[in-house]
Design an enzyme around this catalytic site. Structure first.
Site, PDB file in Angstrom:
ATOM      1  N   GLU A 136       0.887  -1.248  -0.158  1.00  0.00           N
ATOM      2  CA  GLU A 136       0.182   0.155   0.089  1.00  0.00           C
ATOM      3  C   GLU A 136       0.893   1.159  -0.126  1.00  0.00           C
ATOM      4  O   GLU A 136       1.899   1.253   0.855  1.00  0.00           O
ATOM      5  CB  GLU A 136      -0.944   0.085   1.247  1.00  0.00           C
ATOM      6  CG  GLU A 136      -2.028  -0.727   1.235  1.00  0.00           C
ATOM      7  CD  GLU A 136      -2.986  -0.689   2.490  1.00  0.00           C
ATOM      8  OE1 GLU A 136      -3.098   0.368   2.883  1.00  0.00           O
ATOM      9  OE2 GLU A 136      -3.392  -1.748   2.938  1.00  0.00           O
ATOM     10  N   GLU A 145     -13.578   4.312   3.835  1.00  0.00           N
ATOM     11  CA  GLU A 145     -12.207   4.503   4.363  1.00  0.00           C
ATOM     12  C   GLU A 145     -12.343   4.309   5.870  1.00  0.00           C
ATOM     13  O   GLU A 145     -13.282   5.225   6.552  1.00  0.00           O
ATOM     14  CB  GLU A 145     -11.482   6.038   4.085  1.00  0.00           C
ATOM     15  CG  GLU A 145     -10.223   6.065   4.782  1.00  0.00           C
ATOM     16  CD  GLU A 145      -9.032   5.168   4.154  1.00  0.00           C
ATOM     17  OE1 GLU A 145      -8.223   4.652   5.001  1.00  0.00           O
ATOM     18  OE2 GLU A 145      -9.330   4.463   3.022  1.00  0.00           O
ATOM     19  N   PHE A 146     -11.668   3.333   6.455  1.00  0.00           N
ATOM     20  CA  PHE A 146     -11.817   3.019   7.864  1.00  0.00           C
ATOM     21  C   PHE A 146     -11.688   4.454   8.819  1.00  0.00           C
ATOM     22  O   PHE A 146     -10.779   5.276   8.578  1.00  0.00           O
ATOM     23  CB  PHE A 146     -10.726   2.106   8.470  1.00  0.00           C
ATOM     24  CG  PHE A 146     -10.955   0.712   7.827  1.00  0.00           C
ATOM     25  CD1 PHE A 146     -12.051  -0.109   8.293  1.00  0.00           C
ATOM     26  CD2 PHE A 146     -10.143   0.244   6.801  1.00  0.00           C
ATOM     27  CE1 PHE A 146     -12.311  -1.545   7.609  1.00  0.00           C
ATOM     28  CE2 PHE A 146     -10.187  -1.044   6.399  1.00  0.00           C
ATOM     29  CZ  PHE A 146     -11.353  -1.825   6.900  1.00  0.00           C
ATOM     30  N   PHE A 163      -9.237   8.034  -2.086  1.00  0.00           N
ATOM     31  CA  PHE A 163      -7.623   7.522  -2.119  1.00  0.00           C
ATOM     32  C   PHE A 163      -7.869   7.050  -3.594  1.00  0.00           C
ATOM     33  O   PHE A 163      -6.601   6.640  -4.053  1.00  0.00           O
ATOM     34  CB  PHE A 163      -7.537   6.416  -1.170  1.00  0.00           C
ATOM     35  CG  PHE A 163      -6.783   6.882   0.007  1.00  0.00           C
ATOM     36  CD1 PHE A 163      -5.307   6.974   0.131  1.00  0.00           C
ATOM     37  CD2 PHE A 163      -7.726   7.117   1.294  1.00  0.00           C
ATOM     38  CE1 PHE A 163      -4.994   7.419   1.300  1.00  0.00           C
ATOM     39  CE2 PHE A 163      -7.015   7.624   2.558  1.00  0.00           C
ATOM     40  CZ  PHE A 163      -5.642   7.637   2.463  1.00  0.00           C
TER      41      PHE A 163
END
Length: 541
Positions: free
Chosen positions: A420, A475-476, A484
């Site tokens: 990532e 997104e957490f 993103f």
């Protein structure tokens, strides 16, 4: 004169094309976005360039059992994101997976990292309670679709979405029962998909669930000490993170053992964990800050890499944490040590570390304080290491260089994939602004430049890079307030087109640059200037 200028530009471009002469900038303005000058050709043949996602963030909840993030975001919607977002629908990749493959094909991606939802394959958490045929059909379709397009699947078994039933039954990773359940789940995945999946990731970011899920309570399952957050339904921020981390390592090792014992010889694949990494710089020039920086590296990386390489936790952790840090039995230590064929490394930001020996009362103490460091986004003189990453942090492209070299020299030259690396933009931007994401291009190209540089200069064994993320998704902890993606997702019309952003078009050209691409691309916004090449890095200020 015009011909002379053209000749000069041509010679400059020719010289800059050589990978060993291309200058990597640590700060804005960046010039690495010129794909004629810097592209996949700067890496060895066969290097994988892909994108990444995770099940809870993209699939949606249709057709699966509940997981801890479902319960967490519904019980504490404000913790799911400022917009009260959750993964109930998100991108609906469960039904729209062909769109995902089409976007990856458009990107020229040669790899895709995704995760299997444990509660989709095993809605009741255990293999003995039944396997979901709909999940098998879905993942078979996705994997077959990737293979048909010559994209290499990298499959994560656990990206934080533990079946809620196992959390309810025995508190999930707080209980060693999780080791056998995870092993059985992994065994099933290898059996069903291992004929086509040759790269398995056991657990994403071993550091994250213990710290954010059990020390701070900001992530599922949201446990912490009462005085850390009164909303936490229970927990102990000083002890539980170490228990959870320990059981994660045992579960990881058990899955690796099953793969190596039953499947590796026939399937010819590889398996390993993913580490979240950061680079740490001293807050000032004092010896105390330098020592704090080394402690930060050990408590952040060595917490897991110590057991994985030596079968034990680092000595300084044993000294500082004491009996709150569990012990491995001889059998467990032997199982954990060396339990990886490769390491996945996620990298986003760099922080400064300063000494902090403050003793706090036990009821407000967390495991994050045990390194006796304070981590900040700016140093003693108020300088950040690089451009803004979000409202609270900054990025430092050269940090990826240092992280890769650190893992090579500290942990025995492992095979590495960057699993990532990505940049967020505001989620409330309109389509035109959201797709004109030039700052994301700066982020990606500057990190890729230093990745290429460390491979060449330090001979680090990196074989792939996955940008986060394929498309916009949940997104957490941020919901849909940030984006993103390299492709745009309209969450009001998720069945609509997935348009490549400027960053996606740049990545497309970076991976497969052609002679038809104009040297003067519209992405070329940063000027090549000697002033920029010579200027001092803010990280050194």
């Amino acid at each position: 004169m015009k011909l002379l200028m053209l000749a000069f530009v041509f010679l400059l471009a020719l010289a800059t094309c050589k990978g060993d002469e291309f200058v990597c900038e640590e700060n804005e303005p960046f010039t690495c976005n010129q794909t004629k000058l810097f592209n996949s050709g700067n890496f060895e043949k066969g290097f994988i360039f892909g994108v990444a996602s995770s099940a809870y963030q993209v699939e949606g909840g249709r057709g699966r059992g509940l997981n801890v993030w479902d319960s967490f975001t519904h019980r504490f919607p404000e913790k799911g994101g400022a917009d009260l977002g959750n993964g109930d629908t998100t991108c609906d990749s469960y039904t729209l997976w062909q769109k995902d493959i089409d976007v990856m094909d458009e990107l020229n991606s040669t790899g895709y990292r995704f995760s299997i939802a444990w509660s989709r394959l095993l809605p009741k958490g255990k293999r003995s309670r039944g396997v979901n045929p709909g999940a098998i059909k879905y993942y078979n379709g996705l994997i077959d679709g990737l293979v048909a397009k010559n994209m290499t699947p990298f499959v994560t078994l656990f990206h934080w979405d533990l079946p809620q039933t196992l959390q309810d039954e025995y508190n999930g990773f707080l209980n060693k029962t999780i080791v056998d359940d995870f092993k059985d789940y992994a065994d099933l995945c290898f059996e069903l998909f291992g004929d086509r999946v040759k790269n398995w990731i056991t657990i994403n970011q071993l550091y994250t669930v213990p710290t954010r899920g059990y020390a701070l309570g900001t992530d599922a399952p949201g446990r912490c000490s009462p005085k850390i957050d009164v909303r936490c339904p229970g927990g102990n921020s000083s002890t539980e993170p170490y228990i959870v981390a320990h059981n994660q390592l045992l579960a990881h090792a058990a899955a690796v053992d099953v793969y190596r014992t039953k499947y590796k010889d026939d399937q010819k694949g590889m398996i390993g964990p993913v580490m979240i990494t950061r680079w740490f710089l001293p807050f000032d020039h004092s010896q105390e800050s330098k020592d704090a920086t080394e402690r930060a590296k050990i408590f952040f990386h060595g917490w897991f890499m110590g057991p994985l390489t030596e079968g034990k936790y680092p000595d300084i952790m044993r000294e500082y944490v004491g009996d709150r840090l569990p012990e491995f039995s001889e059998t467990e230590a032997a199982l954990v040590k060396g339990s990886y064929d490769f390491l996945g490394l996620n990298y986003y930001v760099t922080q400064y570390a300063q000494n902090n020996q403050t003793i706090v009362p036990s009821d407000v103490h967390t495991a994050l304080m045990d390194s006796r460091t304070t981590l900040t986004s700016k140093n003693a003189t108020g300088h950040a290491p690089g451009p803004p990453f979000n409202a609270a942090s900054y990025y430092y492209p050269k940090g990826i260089y240092y992280v890769m070299d650190y893992f090579k020299t500290t942990y025995g030259d492992p095979l590495i994939y960057v699993t990532e690396n990505g940049f967020s933009t505001p989620g409330d931007e309109d389509f035109e602004k959201a797709t004109a994401d030039y700052k994301r291009i700066d982020y990606l190209c500057s990190h890729l430049c230093f990745l290429s540089k460390v491979i060449k200069e330090k001979n680090v064994n990196v074989k792939g890079y996955f940008a986060w993320s394929l498309g916009d998704n949940y997104e957490f902890c941020n919901g849909f307030t940030v984006r993103f993606g390299l492709s745009y997702v309209d969450f009001a019309n998720i069945t609509g087109d997935r348009d490549l952003k400027a960053s996606g078009k740049w990545f497309q050209k970076f991976i497969n640059v052609t002679d038809e691409d104009s040297t003067n691309q519209d992405l070329l916004r940063s000027s090549v200037s000697s002033k920029n090449r010579d200027r001092k890095s803010l990280a050194d200020a």
